[in-house]
Design an enzyme around this catalytic site. Structure first.
Site, PDB file in Angstrom:
ATOM      1  N   HIS A  98      84.662 -17.096  32.203  1.00  0.00           N
ATOM      2  CA  HIS A  98      83.337 -16.469  32.142  1.00  0.00           C
ATOM      3  C   HIS A  98      82.343 -17.306  32.928  1.00  0.00           C
ATOM      4  CE1 HIS A  98      79.278 -16.356  30.063  1.00  0.00           C
ATOM      5  NE2 HIS A  98      79.374 -15.159  30.605  1.00  0.00           N
ATOM      6  N   SER A  99      81.615 -16.693  33.860  1.00  0.00           N
ATOM      7  CA  SER A  99      80.519 -17.335  34.590  1.00  0.00           C
ATOM      8  C   SER A  99      81.019 -18.590  35.313  1.00  0.00           C
ATOM      9  CB  SER A  99      79.370 -17.630  33.626  1.00  0.00           C
ATOM     10  OG  SER A  99      78.177 -17.913  34.301  1.00  0.00           O
ATOM     11  N   LEU A 100      80.537 -19.794  34.963  1.00  0.00           N
ATOM     12  CA  LEU A 100      81.098 -21.013  35.549  1.00  0.00           C
ATOM     13  C   LEU A 100      82.608 -21.019  35.386  1.00  0.00           C
ATOM     14  CD1 LEU A 100      81.137 -24.002  36.574  1.00  0.00           C
ATOM     15  CD2 LEU A 100      80.670 -24.672  34.197  1.00  0.00           C
ATOM     16  N   ALA A 102      84.558 -18.539  35.237  1.00  0.00           N
ATOM     17  CA  ALA A 102      85.158 -17.584  36.160  1.00  0.00           C
ATOM     18  C   ALA A 102      85.339 -18.211  37.531  1.00  0.00           C
ATOM     19  CB  ALA A 102      84.296 -16.325  36.255  1.00  0.00           C
TER      20      ALA A 102
END
Length: 278
Positions: A98-100, A102
């Site tokens: 997720h986010s970072l 990802a």
């Protein structure tokens, strides 16, 4: 839910796990200034099928901080995740970020394509890139940054106070933020303070050029599923993201109404998406 400790060269990582150890392994990687508890609502919905392992990235949650004089970079996060997989004796595994996380998960899959069964990403594809517009300013800001980590950290009277502060800063509902916040705090005199490394908030001196990110994405071989929030946040501009998406041969893109932390806001829907993706 079980606490996890993983020794890798030069560092000890922490994390949480769910499910049976002999099930198919699924590693989860959280976002910037989050921790493994970011997946507290999603992971139990996956534990019937997977051995779910949510890691605290270096400097986050209960994992160790990097030594003074070093910096946090996507490449080194990816190296730490692969080292953790080695320590856990996982030659092949599913991967969600997720986010970072990802961005880190993307780099792990590119670095070791033979080890990734399938890749699932929430709100991110590859690391933050640099289009050149702020390269000089960002470099100077980072090089001029002093040891802000030595300043006294903010102290909160309660976990609820810290969750409300996190909610104000991120837009995430305070009740949902509590899952992350409770793991991200340590007791100090007068209350609670953040346990994450303060250096995580310092500017990054050098980012990969966007052309370099695209070159890396051309090497992403794992079957990839990307889940994006609707409306999109300002740092995931659709046109620029589409250029990255077009670099990946095997990718499916899904949109879901909600905020940046879809897996906390809509854990059942995200679990259904993930079961289909993997």
């Amino acid at each position: 839910m079980r606490e996890l400790k993983v020794a890798i060269p030069g560092l000890e990582l922490a994390g949480l796990s769910w499910g049976e150890p002999d099930a198919a392994p699924l590693i989860l990687l959280h976002g910037w200034l989050d921790n493994a508890a970011s997946f507290a609502l999603l992971a139990p919905r996956l534990a019937d099928r997977f051995h779910v392992i949510a890691l605290d990235l270096p400097g986050h949650g209960h994992s160790a901080h990097l030594p003074e004089g070093t910096v946090y970079q996507h490449v080194d996060y990816a190296r730490a995740v692969l080292a953790a997989a080695d320590a856990l004796a996982l030659p092949r595994f599913h991967l969600l970020g997720h986010s970072l996380g990802a961005g880190v998960a993307t780099m792990v899959a590119i670095a070791a394509p033979e080890r990734i069964r399938a890749l699932a990403l929430i709100e991110g594809l590859g690391p933050l890139g640099d289009d050149g517009s702020r390269t000089l300013d960002r470099f100077r800001e980072a090089m001029a940054s002093k040891a802000e980590g030595n300043r006294p950290l903010r102290v909160f009277a309660s976990i609820d106070d810290a969750a409300r502060a996190r909610a104000l800063a991120s837009g995430l509902d305070a009740g949902l933020a509590t899952h992350i916040v409770a793991r991200g705090l340590r007791e100090v005199e007068g209350g609670y303070s953040w346990r994450s490394d303060p250096r995580l908030s310092r500017p990054t001196a050098i980012r990969l050029a966007e052309t370099q990110v695209m070159a890396l994405l051309l090497g992403l071989a794992a079957p990839t599923s990307l889940l994006l929030a609707r409306p999109h946040p300002p740092y995931l501009e659709p046109e620029a993201l589409q250029i990255r998406i077009d670099c990946v041969d095997d990718i499916r893109v899904t949109h879901m109404d909600g905020g940046h932390h879809l897996h906390l806001e809509h854990p059942e829907a995200v679990a259904n998406w993930l079961h289909a993706a993997l």
